[in-house]
Design a protein around this motif. Sequence first.
Motif, short mmCIF file in Angstrom:
data_model
loop_
_atom_site.label_atom_id
_atom_site.label_comp_id
_atom_site.label_asym_id
_atom_site.label_seq_id
_atom_site.Cartn_x
_atom_site.Cartn_y
_atom_site.Cartn_z
N UNK A 308 0.80 -1.21 0.00
CA UNK A 308 0.00 0.00 0.00
C UNK A 308 0.83 1.26 0.00
N UNK A 309 2.17 1.13 -0.08
CA UNK A 309 3.02 2.31 -0.20
C UNK A 309 2.86 2.93 -1.59
N UNK A 310 3.25 4.18 -1.72
CA UNK A 310 3.38 4.77 -3.05
C UNK A 310 4.66 4.21 -3.67
N UNK A 311 4.77 4.30 -4.98
CA UNK A 311 5.98 3.82 -5.65
C UNK A 311 7.21 4.55 -5.14
N UNK A 312 7.07 5.84 -4.93
CA UNK A 312 8.21 6.62 -4.45
C UNK A 312 8.63 6.17 -3.06
N UNK A 313 7.65 5.87 -2.20
CA UNK A 313 7.97 5.44 -0.84
C UNK A 313 8.64 4.07 -0.82
N UNK A 314 8.19 3.18 -1.71
CA UNK A 314 8.83 1.86 -1.77
C UNK A 314 10.30 2.01 -2.12
N UNK A 315 10.59 2.83 -3.13
CA UNK A 315 11.97 3.05 -3.52
C UNK A 315 12.80 3.65 -2.40
N UNK A 316 12.20 4.60 -1.69
CA UNK A 316 12.92 5.26 -0.59
C UNK A 316 13.21 4.28 0.54
N UNK A 317 12.24 3.43 0.85
CA UNK A 317 12.43 2.45 1.92
C UNK A 317 13.54 1.47 1.57
N UNK A 318 13.49 0.96 0.36
CA UNK A 318 14.50 -0.01 -0.06
C UNK A 318 15.88 0.62 -0.09
N UNK A 319 15.95 1.84 -0.56
CA UNK A 319 17.25 2.50 -0.70
C UNK A 319 17.84 2.93 0.64
N UNK A 320 16.99 3.47 1.50
CA UNK A 320 17.51 4.09 2.72
C UNK A 320 17.64 3.13 3.90
#
Length: 348
Positions: A308-320
């Motif tokens: 249910x994350x936004x695409x941007x949030x998924x990327x940020x979570x994985x990266x950070x």
Amino acid sequence: MKVRLKGVNRVSVKLANGDRVTYYYAWKGGPRLPGKPGDPEFIAAYNAAVAQKAKQPTGTIQAILNAYQDSPKFNDLAPRTRKDYVNHIRKIETEFGDFPLAALHDRRTRAEFLGWRDRMAVKSRRQADYVFATFAAIMAWAFDRGLTVANPCERPGKLYRASRSDSIWTQADEDALLKVAPPRIRLAYLLAVWTGQRQGDLLRLTWTAYDGSHIRLKQGKTGRRVVIPVAGVLKAALDEAAQDKKAVTILTTTKGTAWTGHGFSATWRKTLAKAQVTGLTFHDLRGTAVTRLAIAGCSEAEIATFTGHSLRDVGAILDAHYLSRDARLAESALSKREAHEAGTKIPK
């Protein structure tokens, strides 16, 4: 004669023992009223609260706090968030309720506000950040509407820094927990790690949300609706639990009643201690689900449909937070590069 009191906020709360009680407040975010509607003490307390609110001086931060709590911005918050905001607002009222708005443009005001945050941080940096973030959000709301001439709380930064980079449930952690967990905790774990949903949403999840192949829910925090295919291991656990339903909710206590947040957290901590799993939380299962999906080769769009994350949030979570510490991804990357440079087919 029945007297109708305008704006009284009625809140029903389920206690740890399963009983339900009703509390009354003069208005949303207002003081709690004693007794029940119609009681003399109830009416007297209501009238006193309304009178106090009416005579509060204008031109102060208290006026901004009152206006915010009457706004759609506040009322549209998720119930849990609104409750947290009320607790934070009471602290702001105590410290700065009578602070004049005319002084907000003075540069010394920012130092005064940040100094208050620093004093709170002596006890808890994280809590100090939470309270001040609420203060900053309210002041930004007021500034945007022209209710103030300045916002001294803008971009305060954070005092608390924490990384959950290492807080991923490994297979060993999972095995240790499932070895000692009672069925009700085992099911909670499987739901979390196979859906990536928040604790509150899972505790509220009802049997009607599960149709045998998918789980459908509306997230309490974001309001997003997600449809999650149910994995085989989770389906087996759900189907087994469905044979002995004791409540509307899927997750229940030993008495067959729905969990309270505090009750579940207490039982969860005891189970972790018994399993000797340390440094991990239930919320870390959300990040673990994201990480496992990524390691399996899922795209960010596919992961977002689960969590249910936004695409941007998924990327940020994985990266950070997560993927930078997972050695299996590095090994997979090296394997693909070696295969490419050798001119062979990239392994799946």
